[in-house]
Design a protein around this motif. Sequence first.
Motif, PDB file in Angstrom:
ATOM      1  N   ALA A  99       0.057  -5.394  -5.889  1.00  0.00           N
ATOM      2  CA  ALA A  99       0.711  -7.539  -5.306  1.00  0.00           C
ATOM      3  C   ALA A  99       2.029  -7.156  -5.749  1.00  0.00           C
ATOM      4  O   ALA A  99       2.798  -5.836  -6.289  1.00  0.00           O
ATOM      5  CB  ALA A  99       0.386  -8.191  -6.833  1.00  0.00           C
ATOM      6  N   THR A 100       2.609  -7.810  -5.203  1.00  0.00           N
ATOM      7  CA  THR A 100       4.774  -7.445  -4.864  1.00  0.00           C
ATOM      8  C   THR A 100       4.688  -8.846  -4.579  1.00  0.00           C
ATOM      9  O   THR A 100       4.132 -10.420  -3.773  1.00  0.00           O
ATOM     10  CB  THR A 100       5.086  -7.080  -3.163  1.00  0.00           C
ATOM     11  OG1 THR A 100       4.621  -7.845  -2.361  1.00  0.00           O
ATOM     12  CG2 THR A 100       4.408  -5.336  -2.852  1.00  0.00           C
ATOM     13  N   LEU A 101       6.440  -8.725  -5.141  1.00  0.00           N
ATOM     14  CA  LEU A 101       6.808  -9.934  -5.345  1.00  0.00           C
ATOM     15  C   LEU A 101       8.650 -10.250  -4.642  1.00  0.00           C
ATOM     16  O   LEU A 101       9.173  -8.488  -5.193  1.00  0.00           O
ATOM     17  CB  LEU A 101       7.300 -10.739  -7.083  1.00  0.00           C
ATOM     18  CG  LEU A 101       6.560 -11.204  -7.941  1.00  0.00           C
ATOM     19  CD1 LEU A 101       6.905 -10.962  -9.072  1.00  0.00           C
ATOM     20  CD2 LEU A 101       5.784 -12.476  -7.060  1.00  0.00           C
ATOM     21  N   SER A 102       8.967 -10.903  -4.097  1.00  0.00           N
ATOM     22  CA  SER A 102      10.191 -10.499  -3.533  1.00  0.00           C
ATOM     23  C   SER A 102      12.037 -11.394  -4.476  1.00  0.00           C
ATOM     24  O   SER A 102      10.543 -11.860  -4.627  1.00  0.00           O
ATOM     25  CB  SER A 102      10.822 -10.397  -2.660  1.00  0.00           C
ATOM     26  OG  SER A 102       9.335 -12.332  -1.273  1.00  0.00           O
ATOM     27  N   CYS A 103      12.380 -10.868  -3.880  1.00  0.00           N
ATOM     28  CA  CYS A 103      13.873 -11.510  -5.289  1.00  0.00           C
ATOM     29  C   CYS A 103      14.371 -12.534  -4.626  1.00  0.00           C
ATOM     30  O   CYS A 103      14.496 -12.862  -3.242  1.00  0.00           O
ATOM     31  CB  CYS A 103      14.680 -10.914  -5.472  1.00  0.00           C
ATOM     32  SG  CYS A 103      16.052 -12.335  -6.168  1.00  0.00           S
ATOM     33  N   CYS A 104      13.846 -14.163  -5.639  1.00  0.00           N
ATOM     34  CA  CYS A 104      14.335 -15.117  -4.533  1.00  0.00           C
ATOM     35  C   CYS A 104      16.293 -15.125  -3.977  1.00  0.00           C
ATOM     36  O   CYS A 104      16.352 -15.946  -3.318  1.00  0.00           O
ATOM     37  CB  CYS A 104      14.072 -17.022  -4.854  1.00  0.00           C
ATOM     38  SG  CYS A 104      15.077 -16.722  -7.041  1.00  0.00           S
ATOM     39  N   PHE A 143       1.204  -0.916  -0.091  1.00  0.00           N
ATOM     40  CA  PHE A 143       0.037  -0.256  -0.165  1.00  0.00           C
ATOM     41  C   PHE A 143       1.062   1.296   0.385  1.00  0.00           C
ATOM     42  O   PHE A 143       1.670   1.255   1.240  1.00  0.00           O
ATOM     43  CB  PHE A 143      -1.361   0.403   1.840  1.00  0.00           C
ATOM     44  CG  PHE A 143      -1.666  -1.305   1.625  1.00  0.00           C
ATOM     45  CD1 PHE A 143      -3.100  -1.630   0.437  1.00  0.00           C
ATOM     46  CD2 PHE A 143      -1.309  -2.247   1.609  1.00  0.00           C
ATOM     47  CE1 PHE A 143      -4.096  -1.932   0.867  1.00  0.00           C
ATOM     48  CE2 PHE A 143      -2.041  -3.993   1.817  1.00  0.00           C
ATOM     49  CZ  PHE A 143      -3.387  -3.327   1.110  1.00  0.00           C
ATOM     50  N   VAL A 144       1.271   2.073  -1.045  1.00  0.00           N
ATOM     51  CA  VAL A 144       1.981   3.005  -1.647  1.00  0.00           C
ATOM     52  C   VAL A 144       0.926   4.528  -1.523  1.00  0.00           C
ATOM     53  O   VAL A 144      -0.264   4.689  -2.530  1.00  0.00           O
ATOM     54  CB  VAL A 144       2.705   3.672  -2.531  1.00  0.00           C
ATOM     55  CG1 VAL A 144       3.382   4.280  -2.553  1.00  0.00           C
ATOM     56  CG2 VAL A 144       3.329   1.999  -2.510  1.00  0.00           C
ATOM     57  N   THR A 145       1.292   5.632   0.390  1.00  0.00           N
ATOM     58  CA  THR A 145       0.633   6.197  -0.185  1.00  0.00           C
ATOM     59  C   THR A 145       1.133   7.287  -1.338  1.00  0.00           C
ATOM     60  O   THR A 145       1.987   8.163  -0.868  1.00  0.00           O
ATOM     61  CB  THR A 145       0.115   7.131   0.766  1.00  0.00           C
ATOM     62  OG1 THR A 145      -0.602   6.173   1.334  1.00  0.00           O
ATOM     63  CG2 THR A 145      -0.607   8.186   0.767  1.00  0.00           C
ATOM     64  N   GLY A 146       0.291   7.716  -2.436  1.00  0.00           N
ATOM     65  CA  GLY A 146       2.372   9.142  -3.570  1.00  0.00           C
ATOM     66  C   GLY A 146       1.636  10.188  -2.597  1.00  0.00           C
ATOM     67  O   GLY A 146       1.002  10.937  -1.549  1.00  0.00           O
ATOM     68  N   TRP A 158       9.639  -5.750  -4.968  1.00  0.00           N
ATOM     69  CA  TRP A 158       9.017  -4.551  -6.217  1.00  0.00           C
ATOM     70  C   TRP A 158       7.507  -5.126  -5.972  1.00  0.00           C
ATOM     71  O   TRP A 158       6.711  -5.691  -6.358  1.00  0.00           O
ATOM     72  CB  TRP A 158       9.831  -4.907  -7.278  1.00  0.00           C
ATOM     73  CG  TRP A 158       9.775  -5.865  -8.318  1.00  0.00           C
ATOM     74  CD1 TRP A 158       8.362  -6.370  -9.530  1.00  0.00           C
ATOM     75  CD2 TRP A 158      10.536  -7.896  -7.810  1.00  0.00           C
ATOM     76  NE1 TRP A 158       8.646  -7.913  -9.221  1.00  0.00           N
ATOM     77  CE2 TRP A 158       8.904  -8.482  -9.101  1.00  0.00           C
ATOM     78  CE3 TRP A 158      11.562  -7.575  -6.800  1.00  0.00           C
ATOM     79  CZ2 TRP A 158       9.492  -9.799  -9.132  1.00  0.00           C
ATOM     80  CZ3 TRP A 158      12.118  -9.324  -7.314  1.00  0.00           C
ATOM     81  CH2 TRP A 158      10.856  -9.577  -8.039  1.00  0.00           C
ATOM     82  N   VAL A 159       6.464  -4.015  -6.696  1.00  0.00           N
ATOM     83  CA  VAL A 159       5.780  -3.780  -7.125  1.00  0.00           C
ATOM     84  C   VAL A 159       5.273  -4.341  -8.100  1.00  0.00           C
ATOM     85  O   VAL A 159       5.989  -3.297  -9.265  1.00  0.00           O
ATOM     86  CB  VAL A 159       4.220  -2.350  -5.943  1.00  0.00           C
ATOM     87  CG1 VAL A 159       3.229  -2.588  -7.001  1.00  0.00           C
ATOM     88  CG2 VAL A 159       4.732  -2.387  -5.155  1.00  0.00           C
ATOM     89  N   LEU A 160       4.030  -5.353  -8.528  1.00  0.00           N
ATOM     90  CA  LEU A 160       3.822  -5.691  -9.965  1.00  0.00           C
ATOM     91  C   LEU A 160       3.373  -4.212 -11.407  1.00  0.00           C
ATOM     92  O   LEU A 160       2.455  -3.975 -10.146  1.00  0.00           O
ATOM     93  CB  LEU A 160       2.878  -7.033  -9.864  1.00  0.00           C
ATOM     94  CG  LEU A 160       3.344  -8.040  -9.623  1.00  0.00           C
ATOM     95  CD1 LEU A 160       2.791  -9.162  -9.576  1.00  0.00           C
ATOM     96  CD2 LEU A 160       4.747  -8.156 -10.348  1.00  0.00           C
ATOM     97  N   GLN A 161       3.793  -4.123 -12.151  1.00  0.00           N
ATOM     98  CA  GLN A 161       3.592  -2.898 -12.572  1.00  0.00           C
ATOM     99  C   GLN A 161       3.792  -3.717 -13.720  1.00  0.00           C
ATOM    100  O   GLN A 161       4.137  -2.740 -14.816  1.00  0.00           O
ATOM    101  CB  GLN A 161       4.372  -1.755 -12.868  1.00  0.00           C
ATOM    102  CG  GLN A 161       3.299  -0.421 -11.220  1.00  0.00           C
ATOM    103  CD  GLN A 161       4.266   0.789 -10.737  1.00  0.00           C
ATOM    104  OE1 GLN A 161       4.930   0.691 -10.997  1.00  0.00           O
ATOM    105  NE2 GLN A 161       4.113   1.794 -11.436  1.00  0.00           N
TER     106      GLN A 161
END
Length: 101
Positions: free
Chosen positions: A26-31, A14-17, A37-40
């Motif tokens: 949705a986010t993914l994290s590097c293994c 949840f990001v507030t500008g 990062w947020v999927l965009q």
Amino acid sequence: MSELNHRKASGTAFVTGPWGERFEGATLSCCHCQFTWVLQKGSGKVRGFCTSCMRPHCGGSNCWECVPIEQRLENIEAGRPELTPAPVKVFVPGGAPRPFC
Ligand SMILES: [Zn+2]
Ligand SMILES: [Zn+2]
């Protein structure tokens, strides 16, 4: 953003500008380095997928070779270069290897 990406997402951000606008993604994290990062859709960022870990990685220059975060920490503790890959484990059928006599 595809359905597949959503299902494999590891979390939600949840990001507030700066003008109070709110963004949820949705986010993914590097293994390999734990970068999250947020999927965009259409971000143009190149990410990768590690077939050893069977998880996505961030696409950073240090993450294309499979050196998972646990291995990196072990390397640092052992005084090895951070990106030293894990030693190859050999499976010995018939139980634990016997010591040489
Ligand atoms: Zn990474
Ligand atoms: Zn990997």
